[in-house]
Design an enzyme around this catalytic site. Structure first.
Site, PDB file in Angstrom:
ATOM      1  N   ASP A 185      69.753   7.976 113.049  1.00 33.94           N
ATOM      2  CA  ASP A 185      70.269   8.640 114.240  1.00 33.94           C
ATOM      3  C   ASP A 185      71.803   7.549 114.305  1.00 33.94           C
ATOM      4  O   ASP A 185      71.564   6.336 113.951  1.00 33.94           O
ATOM      5  CB  ASP A 185      69.728   8.068 115.538  1.00 33.94           C
ATOM      6  CG  ASP A 185      68.142   9.052 115.678  1.00 33.94           C
ATOM      7  OD1 ASP A 185      68.378  10.130 114.965  1.00 33.94           O
ATOM      8  OD2 ASP A 185      67.309   8.456 116.205  1.00 33.94           O
ATOM      9  N   ASP A 204      64.064   9.081 109.659  1.00 33.17           N
ATOM     10  CA  ASP A 204      65.548   9.695 109.906  1.00 33.17           C
ATOM     11  C   ASP A 204      66.439   8.696 110.439  1.00 33.17           C
ATOM     12  O   ASP A 204      66.130   7.661 110.761  1.00 33.17           O
ATOM     13  CB  ASP A 204      65.509  11.080 110.718  1.00 33.17           C
ATOM     14  CG  ASP A 204      64.471  10.726 112.060  1.00 33.17           C
ATOM     15  OD1 ASP A 204      64.691   9.578 112.370  1.00 33.17           O
ATOM     16  OD2 ASP A 204      63.890  11.593 112.303  1.00 33.17           O
ATOM     17  N   ASP A 256      64.157   1.762 124.767  1.00 32.59           N
ATOM     18  CA  ASP A 256      62.685   1.266 125.408  1.00 32.59           C
ATOM     19  C   ASP A 256      62.474  -0.016 124.860  1.00 32.59           C
ATOM     20  O   ASP A 256      62.022  -0.894 125.834  1.00 32.59           O
ATOM     21  CB  ASP A 256      61.509   2.281 124.887  1.00 32.59           C
ATOM     22  CG  ASP A 256      61.644   2.715 123.236  1.00 32.59           C
ATOM     23  OD1 ASP A 256      62.682   2.385 122.760  1.00 32.59           O
ATOM     24  OD2 ASP A 256      60.924   3.572 123.055  1.00 32.59           O
TER      25      ASP A 256
HETATM   26  P1  ATP Z   1      60.164   6.802 114.841  1.00 33.44           P
HETATM   27  O1  ATP Z   1      60.061   5.953 113.853  1.00 33.44           O
HETATM   28  O2  ATP Z   1      58.869   7.289 115.046  1.00 33.44           O
HETATM   29  O3  ATP Z   1      61.167   7.903 114.573  1.00 33.44           O
HETATM   30  P2  ATP Z   1      62.006   5.665 116.662  1.00 33.44           P
HETATM   31  O4  ATP Z   1      62.007   4.389 117.662  1.00 33.44           O
HETATM   32  O5  ATP Z   1      62.976   6.089 115.672  1.00 33.44           O
HETATM   33  O6  ATP Z   1      60.520   5.749 116.032  1.00 33.44           O
HETATM   34  P3  ATP Z   1      62.345   8.116 118.064  1.00 33.44           P
HETATM   35  O7  ATP Z   1      61.493   8.840 119.122  1.00 33.44           O
HETATM   36  O8  ATP Z   1      63.139   8.806 117.137  1.00 33.44           O
HETATM   37  O9  ATP Z   1      61.476   7.004 117.871  1.00 33.44           O
HETATM   38  O10 ATP Z   1      63.665   7.677 119.186  1.00 33.44           O
HETATM   39  C1  ATP Z   1      64.957   7.110 118.594  1.00 33.44           C
HETATM   40  C2  ATP Z   1      65.383   6.066 119.554  1.00 33.44           C
HETATM   41  O11 ATP Z   1      65.645   6.362 120.851  1.00 33.44           O
HETATM   42  C3  ATP Z   1      64.289   4.573 119.855  1.00 33.44           C
HETATM   43  O12 ATP Z   1      64.389   3.968 118.801  1.00 33.44           O
HETATM   44  C4  ATP Z   1      64.798   4.227 120.867  1.00 33.44           C
HETATM   45  O13 ATP Z   1      65.956   3.419 120.885  1.00 33.44           O
HETATM   46  C5  ATP Z   1      65.080   5.591 121.775  1.00 33.44           C
HETATM   47  N1  ATP Z   1      64.210   5.973 122.458  1.00 33.44           N
HETATM   48  C6  ATP Z   1      63.163   6.964 122.312  1.00 33.44           C
HETATM   49  N2  ATP Z   1      62.341   7.238 123.036  1.00 33.44           N
HETATM   50  C7  ATP Z   1      62.688   6.542 124.402  1.00 33.44           C
HETATM   51  C8  ATP Z   1      62.084   6.483 125.703  1.00 33.44           C
HETATM   52  N3  ATP Z   1      61.137   6.996 126.088  1.00 33.44           N
HETATM   53  N4  ATP Z   1      62.714   5.556 126.559  1.00 33.44           N
HETATM   54  C9  ATP Z   1      64.028   4.614 125.805  1.00 33.44           C
HETATM   55  N5  ATP Z   1      64.376   4.957 124.865  1.00 33.44           N
HETATM   56  C10 ATP Z   1      63.884   5.806 123.955  1.00 33.44           C
HETATM   57 MG    MG Z   2      63.345   8.112 114.895  1.00 33.90          MG
END
Ligand code: ATP
Ligand code: MG
Length: 446
Positions: A71, A69, A144
Site C-alpha cells: 500500500d 501486498d 491501528d
Molecule cells: P495484512 O498483513 O493482513 O495485510 P495489514 O496490517 O496490512 O495486515 P490491512 O487490512 O491490509 O492489514 O490494512 C492496511 C493498513 O491499514 C494497516 O497496516 C493499518 O495501518 C491500517 N488499518 C487497517 N485496518 C484498520 C483499522 N481497523 N483501524 C485503523 N487502521 C487500520
Molecule cells: Mg495489508
C-alpha cells in the site's frame, strides 16, 4: 541509542517529529519493495508529492516476512494520483482510493487522512465516517497499531515512525496507538486485528492494549457480521489459525465471532476434530497449497451440526430431514454474529450431507456418491473425522480404496445388501413420498 534518546528528550513539548531510521537500522532492501509500489512512489515524487510505502508491508519487511501486498500513502489527492498513473482506477464512493494496476500487482494508493472527531457516533463511540484528508502525521495517528504506522520512503530509503513502532517491533509487541478504550470503541474490529497480528507474528499484545479487551469484547456484536467474517477469514487463512483461535478464546473474543466454539470445547471429540482441521489448514497454507474456506467453516461447525442432528432424531425426526434442519439451525445461529456468505454455506451443506451417505456401501448408492461434485472435499472431511476418532477408520479407508479403485476393485469392495433392505424400499415407494419428507437431499440434484 543515546543520541536517539537525547533527540527524543529535546523534541518533547515541541511539534512532533518522527523518528527517522536509515537503511542500516531498518534493514529493508529497496529491491524488496514491489516494482509497482516503487513506481507509484517515483511517479508521485516526480510531480512534487510525498509518497510512502506504508502499513503491513513495511512491518512485514522489517520482520523478514514476505508482504501480501503493498500500500502507498501520499499527499496527492486521488484525482491527482489517477491523472499521473498510466493505468489506475478510482475506487470507493465515500472515501476515494486509487488502484494503480501493473501487470502482476495492484497497488492501493490512499491520500493521507485524519480521523475526524465530529464523525463519531455519540452513543457508541464508533467511527461513522473516516473521510477527511489530513497530514502524514494525522494519517499515522489514525492507524491501528504502532507497527502498522511506519512509512518507508524508497527515494531516501528511510523509515519514518511517529509512534515508536520500530521499538515495538523489536520488543515483538502489538501496541495500539492512543487510548485503547477509545480506539476499540471507535472500531471494535481492532481487537480482532490485534489477536490476528499477534498470532501471525508470534507477538504479545502489550498489556495496556490488552487490558480492556475482555470487557469490551461484547462490542464485536455491533460490527456488521460481513465485516467480522472478512476479518475471521484473514485469521483462519493466515497460516496461524490454531494459535489465532486459541488467542481469541484467551481474550474472550470468540463469543461474538464463533459462539458455537465454546460448546465444541466441552466435547473432547469435537475439540480434537477442530484442532486437527486447523493444524491441517495451517500446514497447507505454509506449504502454499490451496485451502477451502467452506471446508474450514464446515469443520468448525460440524460437531454442532452433529449435536443438533442427534437432538432432532431424539425427538423422533427421521435422519435425512433432521440433518438438513440441523444444518439450518446451526447456520442461522452462527450468522447472527459472523455472516458466512451463501456461496460457502451451500458448499458446507454439501460436505456435511455427504457424510451419512458414506455410510451406505451397498448396491448402486456408492456409485452415486462417486459422481458428487464435492466428493473430494467430502472424502477429506470423512478422513479427518476418522483421524479424530469420530468416524470409523475402516470406513475412511474403504472409501479411499473405492474412490481410487478400478471397476473390478470397486465391485469387490461393495458390501452385500442388508437383509430386508429391498423390501423396505419397495414398501416406501408404494405408499409414495410422505408429506413431511423433503425427498432426497438437494445435493443429489446437481
Ligand atoms: P495484512 O498483513 O493482513 O495485510 P495489514 O496490517 O496490512 O495486515 P490491512 O487490512 O491490509 O492489514 O490494512 C492496511 C493498513 O491499514 C494497516 O497496516 C493499518 O495501518 C491500517 N488499518 C487497517 N485496518 C484498520 C483499522 N481497523 N483501524 C485503523 N487502521 C487500520
Ligand atoms: Mg495489508
Amino acid at each position: 541509542m543515546i543520541k536517539r534518546f537525547i533527540r527524543k528528550v529535546l523534541r518533547f513539548g515541541t511539534r512532533r517529529e518522527p523518528e527517522v531510521y536509515p537503511a542500516a537500522e531498518h534493514g529493508i532492501r529497496r529491491d524488496a519493495i514491489s516494482h509497482g509500489a516503487r513506481k507509484v512512489c517515483e511517479v508521485l515524487a516526480s510531480h512534487g508529492h510525498r509518497a510512502y510505502v506504508v502499513g503491513g508491508a513495511v512491518r512485514d519487511l522489517m520482520l523478514g516476512v514476505q508482504p501480501k501486498d503493498f500500500d502507498v500513502a501520499t499527499d496527492a489527492l486521488p484525482e491527482e494520483v489517477h491523472k499521473h498513473m498510466r493505468r489506475a482506477r478510482l475506487i470507493g464512493r465515500r472515501f476515494k482510493l486509487v488502484h494503480a494496476v501493473f501487470h502482476d500487482e495492484v497497488v492501493e494508493v490512499s491520500t493521507f487522512r485524519a480521523s475526524a472527531p465530529g464523525e463519531v457516533d455519540e452513543a457508541t463511540g464508533r467511527v461513522l465516517r473516516d473521510n477527511v484528508y489530513g497530514t502524514i502525521e494525522q494519517d499515522a495517528a489514525r492507524r491501528d497499531f504502532t507497527m502498522n504506522a511506519l512509512y518507508y520512503d524508497p527515494a531516501t530509503e528511510t523509515v519514518l515512525d511517529w509512534h515508536s513502532g520500530v521499538a515495538d517491533l523489536r520488543k515483538r509487541r502489538v501496541r495500539i496507538i492512543g487510548d485503547p478504550r477509545a480506539r476499540f470503541r471507535e472500531d471494535p474490529v481492532r481487537m480482532l486485528r490485534a489477536v490476528r497480528l499477534a498470532a501471525k507474528l508470534d507477538f504479545q499484545i502489550e498489556p495496556r492494549t490488552r487490558a480492556p479487551v475482555r470487557e469490551m469484547a461484547k462490542l464485536i456484536e455491533s460490527v456488521p457480521p460481513a465485516r467480522v467474517f472478512d476479518e475471521m477469514l484473514k485469521l483462519l487463512l493466515s497460516g496461524h489459525a490454531a494459535s489465532g483461535l486459541q488467542r481469541l478464546r484467551a481474550e474472550g473474543l470468540h463469543h461474538g465471532v464463533l459462539p458455537l466454539l465454546d460448546l465444541i470445547h466441552e466435547q473432547p471429540l469435537g475439540e480434537r476434530f477442530v484442532a486437527l482441521a486447523l493444524a491441517q489448514t495451517d500446514a497447507r497454507i505454509r506449504a502454499d497449497r490451496p485451502v477451502s474456506p467452506a471446508f474450514l467453516f464446515a469443520a468448525l461447525l460440524w460437531h454442532e451440526v452433529l449435536a443438533a442432528w442427534k437432538a432432532r432424531q431424539g425427538r423422533g425426526e427421521r435422519p435425512t430431514p433432521a440433518l438438513f434442519a440441523a444444518m439450518d439451525d446451526v447456520l442461522d445461529k452462527q450468522t447472527d454474529s459472523l455472516a458466512i456468505p451463501r456461496r460457502l454455506t451451500a458448499t458446507m451443506k454439501e460436505i456435511w450431507s455427504l457424510q451419512p451417505r458414506f455410510e451406505n456401501r451397498t448396491g448402486k448408492r456408492p456409485f452415486g456418491v462417486l459422481e458428487h461434485p464435492r466428493l473430494r472435499a467430502g472424502y477429506d472431511f470423512l478422513a479427518l473425522r476418522a483421524e479424530s476418532g469420530e468416524a470409523p477408520g475402516e470406513l475412511a479407508e474403504w472409501w479411499r480404496r473405492f474412490i481410487e479403485g478400478t471397476p473390478e476393485v470397486r465391485a469387490e469392495l461393495l458390501l452385500p445388501a442388508a437383509p430386508g433392505e429391498k423390501k423396505r424400499r419397495r414398501r416406501r415407494r408404494r405408499s409414495g413420498p410422505r408429506p413431511a419428507d423433503p425427498g432426497p437431499p438437494p445435493v443429489l440434484a446437481d
